[in-house]
Design a protein around this motif. Structure first.
Motif, PDB file in Angstrom:
ATOM      1  N   ALA A   1      54.627  71.410 -18.324  1.00  0.00           N
ATOM      2  CA  ALA A   1      53.990  72.615 -17.788  1.00  0.00           C
ATOM      3  C   ALA A   1      54.946  73.811 -17.843  1.00  0.00           C
ATOM      4  O   ALA A   1      56.169  73.652 -17.903  1.00  0.00           O
ATOM      5  N   PRO A   2      54.395  75.037 -17.811  1.00  0.00           N
ATOM      6  CA  PRO A   2      55.243  76.230 -17.910  1.00  0.00           C
ATOM      7  C   PRO A   2      56.272  76.305 -16.779  1.00  0.00           C
ATOM      8  O   PRO A   2      55.949  76.043 -15.612  1.00  0.00           O
ATOM      9  N   ALA A   3      57.484  76.687 -17.137  1.00  0.00           N
ATOM     10  CA  ALA A   3      58.547  76.765 -16.145  1.00  0.00           C
ATOM     11  C   ALA A   3      58.254  77.810 -15.080  1.00  0.00           C
ATOM     12  O   ALA A   3      58.581  77.620 -13.900  1.00  0.00           O
ATOM     13  N   GLU A   4      57.612  78.918 -15.482  1.00  0.00           N
ATOM     14  CA  GLU A   4      57.348  79.984 -14.519  1.00  0.00           C
ATOM     15  C   GLU A   4      56.347  79.573 -13.452  1.00  0.00           C
ATOM     16  O   GLU A   4      56.224  80.231 -12.409  1.00  0.00           O
ATOM     17  N   LEU A   5      55.634  78.466 -13.680  1.00  0.00           N
ATOM     18  CA  LEU A   5      54.685  77.953 -12.693  1.00  0.00           C
ATOM     19  C   LEU A   5      55.213  76.713 -11.979  1.00  0.00           C
ATOM     20  O   LEU A   5      54.486  76.074 -11.223  1.00  0.00           O
ATOM     21  N   GLY A   6      56.463  76.368 -12.238  1.00  0.00           N
ATOM     22  CA  GLY A   6      57.071  75.245 -11.553  1.00  0.00           C
ATOM     23  C   GLY A   6      57.208  73.980 -12.365  1.00  0.00           C
ATOM     24  O   GLY A   6      57.684  72.959 -11.846  1.00  0.00           O
ATOM     25  N   GLY A   7      56.782  74.011 -13.628  1.00  0.00           N
ATOM     26  CA  GLY A   7      56.921  72.843 -14.490  1.00  0.00           C
ATOM     27  C   GLY A   7      58.283  72.792 -15.162  1.00  0.00           C
ATOM     28  O   GLY A   7      59.145  73.646 -14.941  1.00  0.00           O
ATOM     29  N   GLY A   8      58.454  71.787 -16.017  1.00  0.00           N
ATOM     30  CA  GLY A   8      59.731  71.623 -16.708  1.00  0.00           C
ATOM     31  C   GLY A   8      59.961  72.614 -17.821  1.00  0.00           C
ATOM     32  O   GLY A   8      61.106  72.891 -18.186  1.00  0.00           O
ATOM     33  N   GLY A   9      58.870  73.139 -18.413  1.00  0.00           N
ATOM     34  CA  GLY A   9      58.999  74.136 -19.458  1.00  0.00           C
ATOM     35  C   GLY A   9      59.533  73.614 -20.780  1.00  0.00           C
ATOM     36  O   GLY A   9      60.063  74.377 -21.585  1.00  0.00           O
ATOM     37  N   PHE A  10      59.373  72.328 -21.043  1.00  0.00           N
ATOM     38  CA  PHE A  10      59.883  71.755 -22.288  1.00  0.00           C
ATOM     39  C   PHE A  10      58.972  72.089 -23.460  1.00  0.00           C
ATOM     40  O   PHE A  10      57.757  72.226 -23.309  1.00  0.00           O
ATOM     41  N   ARG A  11      59.585  72.209 -24.634  1.00  0.00           N
ATOM     42  CA  ARG A  11      58.825  72.384 -25.861  1.00  0.00           C
ATOM     43  C   ARG A  11      57.978  71.139 -26.114  1.00  0.00           C
ATOM     44  O   ARG A  11      58.266  70.060 -25.606  1.00  0.00           O
ATOM     45  N   PHE A  12      56.956  71.307 -26.942  1.00  0.00           N
ATOM     46  CA  PHE A  12      56.019  70.218 -27.158  1.00  0.00           C
ATOM     47  C   PHE A  12      56.703  68.990 -27.753  1.00  0.00           C
ATOM     48  O   PHE A  12      56.405  67.845 -27.363  1.00  0.00           O
ATOM     49  N   ASP A  13      57.625  69.188 -28.691  1.00  0.00           N
ATOM     50  CA  ASP A  13      58.315  68.036 -29.283  1.00  0.00           C
ATOM     51  C   ASP A  13      59.272  67.388 -28.279  1.00  0.00           C
ATOM     52  O   ASP A  13      59.488  66.178 -28.312  1.00  0.00           O
ATOM     53  N   GLU A  14      59.824  68.176 -27.371  1.00  0.00           N
ATOM     54  CA  GLU A  14      60.662  67.608 -26.321  1.00  0.00           C
ATOM     55  C   GLU A  14      59.825  66.818 -25.321  1.00  0.00           C
ATOM     56  O   GLU A  14      60.231  65.748 -24.838  1.00  0.00           O
ATOM     57  N   ALA A  15      58.632  67.344 -25.025  1.00  0.00           N
ATOM     58  CA  ALA A  15      57.734  66.647 -24.100  1.00  0.00           C
ATOM     59  C   ALA A  15      57.357  65.266 -24.616  1.00  0.00           C
ATOM     60  O   ALA A  15      57.078  64.355 -23.824  1.00  0.00           O
ATOM     61  N   ALA A  16      57.346  65.074 -25.946  1.00  0.00           N
ATOM     62  CA  ALA A  16      56.998  63.770 -26.513  1.00  0.00           C
ATOM     63  C   ALA A  16      57.941  62.685 -26.002  1.00  0.00           C
ATOM     64  O   ALA A  16      57.514  61.549 -25.745  1.00  0.00           O
ATOM     65  N   VAL A  17      59.189  63.016 -25.862  1.00  0.00           N
ATOM     66  CA  VAL A  17      60.180  62.059 -25.368  1.00  0.00           C
ATOM     67  C   VAL A  17      59.921  61.744 -23.894  1.00  0.00           C
ATOM     68  O   VAL A  17      59.958  60.583 -23.465  1.00  0.00           O
ATOM     69  N   LEU A  18      59.626  62.775 -23.125  1.00  0.00           N
ATOM     70  CA  LEU A  18      59.522  62.629 -21.669  1.00  0.00           C
ATOM     71  C   LEU A  18      58.214  61.992 -21.251  1.00  0.00           C
ATOM     72  O   LEU A  18      58.177  61.173 -20.326  1.00  0.00           O
TER      73      LEU A  18
END
Length: 394
Positions: free
Chosen positions: A60-77
């Motif tokens: 989720a977007p960092a400005e809303l309290g999420g991690g703000g990771f790129r889509f390819d980074e989110a694949a790992v998480l």
């Protein structure tokens, strides 16, 4: 051409943090959830723990309290979160909220972001995505949409029927797809519909193989649902275009989570295979068991490689329609094969919820159907390939 599959320090650190959280907090809650059901009370408990552990909504977007990771980074998480069927729920990266977060972040107005997106990212609200309809309505073919919308007294009236709407029971709002919106009555439009709207009626639950989705898979009637212009998500008549904004990434986040679940099933079965003795030797040393183990290792590695490459394409600007179709077909089928082999390798206990593999096996089967059945994606891939071949022929 450079290929770099190394993880940034922040991604690696979050992956370890998520793995520890799932192992220490989420997995101990699985058996009670399997026995008594997954509800909003459990969701709130797990999500509170995830916030405290610093693993909240990595996509989720960092400005809303999420991690703000790129889509390819989110694949790992998200793969790591998926190692428990409850992990994505705890981290607020589960369907359908995760896909709706992405869609709202892309096209919602400032007022809609404040009213719907911010509470969704915060875990203060749940949502659903209402497109699928009973036959002959929309399913794998969105163009078959039969729910309609028409102008009414400065607003809109939506009428129709939906089914298999994941999470509808108890959701705070829905994103509803309806045919119409253009002056000639054509196109399709997305609407934000509050659950308290008197025309929105959840009338029943389908009894499905999977049992770990909060709010079930519901039948919904829309009986002259009246909404104002502020409820239109995006522009009227462009709903099919916006659906693609949601669907391509959502296919891939499903792949991420189910890859984690398949990996977990394989690891459980492999752990038993190296400890259990049959016919005078450890099971893992018997040739037929070794084939199951090896084929699982191959499918997991191949699925992850295709998924990471596809996510990188989307993260760097590709539309990703065909790429996500290829990944969805392969990963859904490869993950299913992995879990099926894990059941076989674990024997009778592999069919049980006690060993978790049986629950994963039941829950993962529908992945080959939702977000486009494998057959639908294969048809689309083949048509594109044929078009390229015709264009290239002399």
């Amino acid at each position: 051409m450079a290929f770099d599959l190394s993880l940034s320090p922040r991604v690696a650190e979050w992956r370890e943090r998520i793995a520890r959280f799932v192992a220490e907090v989420v997995i101990p809650r699985e058996q009670a959830a399997f026995a008594h059901g997954v509800d909003d009370e459990l969701r709130r408990e797990l999500q509170s723990a995830a916030r405290a552990a610093g693993v909240w909504a990595p996509q989720a977007p960092a400005e809303l309290g999420g991690g703000g990771f790129r889509f390819d980074e989110a694949a790992v998480l998200l793969e790591e979160a998926g190692t428990s069927l409850l992990g994505p729920l705890a981290l607020n990266c589960a369907a359908p909220d995760e896909g709706n977060i992405h869609l709202l972040n892309e096209i919602a107005t400032p007022a809609q972001r404040a009213r719907y997106l911010a509470p969704l990212v915060a875990g203060a609200a749940r949502s659903c995505f209402a497109m699928t309809e009973p036959p002959p309505g929309a399913g794998s073919d969105p163009q078959a949409l039969r729910t309609t919308v028409r102008r009414h007294a400065g607003g809109w009236l939506i009428s129709g029927e939906k089914h298999l709407i994941t999470g509808a029971q108890g959701a705070d709002f829905a994103i509803v797809m309806a045919r119409g919106g253009l002056p000639d009555g054509g196109g399709a439009t997305m609407f934000l519909v509050d659950a308290g709207n008197p025309g929105w009626q959840v009338t029943g639950h389908a009894r499905t193989l999977d049992t770990t989705m909060v709010g079930g898979h519901c039948h919904v009637l829309l009986k002259d649902v009246e909404v104002g212009d502020e409820a239109v998500l995006g522009e009227p008549g462009l709903g099919f275009r916006y659906a693609q904004v949601r669907l391509a990434p959502a296919r891939l986040t499903h792949c991420m989570r189910w890859l984690g679940a398949a990996r977990r099933a394989h690891e459980i079965a492999l752990g038993r295979a190296v400890r259990r003795e049959l016919f005078g030797s450890p099971l893992a040393e018997l040739g037929m068991a070794q084939q199951l183990i090896a084929d699982n290792e191959i499918d997991l590695a191949a699925a992850r490689a295709l998924l990471w490459h596809t996510c990188w394409q989307l993260a760097t600007g590709s539309k990703g329609t065909e790429e996500s179709s290829r990944a969805k077909v392969f990963v859904s089928e490869a993950a299913g094969r992995v879990v099926d082999r894990a059941v076989q390798l674990a024997g009778g206990m592999g069919t049980t919820e006690d060993l978790v593999i049986g629950r994963i096996y039941a829950d993962i089967r529908a992945f080959r159907i939702y977000d486009g059945a494998s057959e639908t994606h294969r048809m689309s891939i083949a048509k594109r390939a044929a078009r390229r071949a015709r264009a290239e022929s002399p």
